[in-house]
Design an enzyme around this catalytic site. Structure first.
Site, PDB file in Angstrom:
ATOM      1  N   HIS A 256       0.839  -1.205   0.000  1.00 34.03           N
ATOM      2  CA  HIS A 256       0.000   0.000   0.000  1.00 34.03           C
ATOM      3  C   HIS A 256       0.878   1.260   0.000  1.00 34.03           C
ATOM      4  O   HIS A 256       0.598   2.224  -0.709  1.00 34.03           O
ATOM      5  CB  HIS A 256      -0.857   0.064   1.276  1.00 34.03           C
ATOM      6  CG  HIS A 256      -1.933  -0.970   1.389  1.00 34.03           C
ATOM      7  ND1 HIS A 256      -2.003  -1.847   2.443  1.00 34.03           N
ATOM      8  CD2 HIS A 256      -3.006  -1.256   0.608  1.00 34.03           C
ATOM      9  CE1 HIS A 256      -3.078  -2.618   2.312  1.00 34.03           C
ATOM     10  NE2 HIS A 256      -3.694  -2.294   1.204  1.00 34.03           N
TER      11      HIS A 256
ATOM     12  N   SER B  30      -2.797  -7.719   2.741  1.00 35.31           N
ATOM     13  CA  SER B  30      -3.062  -7.639   4.181  1.00 35.31           C
ATOM     14  C   SER B  30      -3.418  -9.025   4.719  1.00 35.31           C
ATOM     15  O   SER B  30      -2.999  -9.394   5.821  1.00 35.31           O
ATOM     16  CB  SER B  30      -4.225  -6.689   4.460  1.00 35.31           C
ATOM     17  OG  SER B  30      -3.923  -5.402   3.991  1.00 35.31           O
TER      18      SER B  30
END
Ligand code: ADP
Length: 161
Positions: free
Chosen positions: A17, A130
């Site tokens: 990210h 994630s």
């Protein structure tokens, strides 16, 4: 001033990210990270935790000028509210493309004034998500290559109290 919104669940934020945020920041004058309040998957971290980790991780990575907000409801409404001209998304694999293509076209139907911009992942982060980080940490593995220290500590607390 050009302004872009980078939305996601960030449960939790990873170097994948952060890489996208860093590169988006080089293209746009202003970048806003939008942490979605109620993603359609159950999150490990609360909204406040996810937002706090995004803020701290951005700071650590020298991206303190990136604004972090949370939003609920339609992404396109959030983009308009924030006066963002673009929505940033990251692409890793084929399956990302199919999903993102659908969302981008729908968002354009809803408002053609907001453009979707896709940044290709970096080689190091192709397989990073994630969920993978959470799974590795759940079984006691080392995640320091994938997430900043503050995130690793937060995962440690979640899984081991
Ligand atoms: P969402 O639930 O909205 O997909 P995520 O937090 O999983 O939220 O992802 C937010 C955005 O970041 C998505 O566009 C996703 O493709 C992108 N992203 C996540 N991990 C990576 C990575 N390793 N490399 C590039 N982009 C990524």
């Amino acid at each position: 001033m050009s302004r872009a919104l980078y939305p996601g669940s960030f449960d939790p934020i990873t170097y994948g990210h952060l890489d996208i945020a860093k590169r988006a920041r080089q293209i746009f004058d202003q970048l806003i990270v939008g942490v979605v309040a109620n993603p359609n998957k159950k999150t490990l971290f609360t909204l406040e935790e996810r937002k706090g980790l995004v803020e701290r991780a951005l700071q650590e990575e020298g991206l303190a000028d990136v604004n972090v907000i949370s939003y609920d409801g339609l992404l396109i409404e959030c983009a308009k509210e924030q006066q963002a001209e673009a929505i940033i998304r990251g692409l890793r694999v084929n399956s990302d493309f199919d999903y993102e293509f659908q969302i981008a076209l729908t968002n354009r139907d809803l408002d053609s004034g907001v453009e979707s911009v896709f940044l290709m992942t970096s080689r190091d982060y192709v397989f990073l998500s994630s969920s993978i980080v959470k799974e590795i940490k759940l079984y006691g593995g080392d995640v320091d290559r994938f997430v900043p220290g503050v995130v690793e500590e937060a995962l440690e607390r979640k899984f081991r109290g």
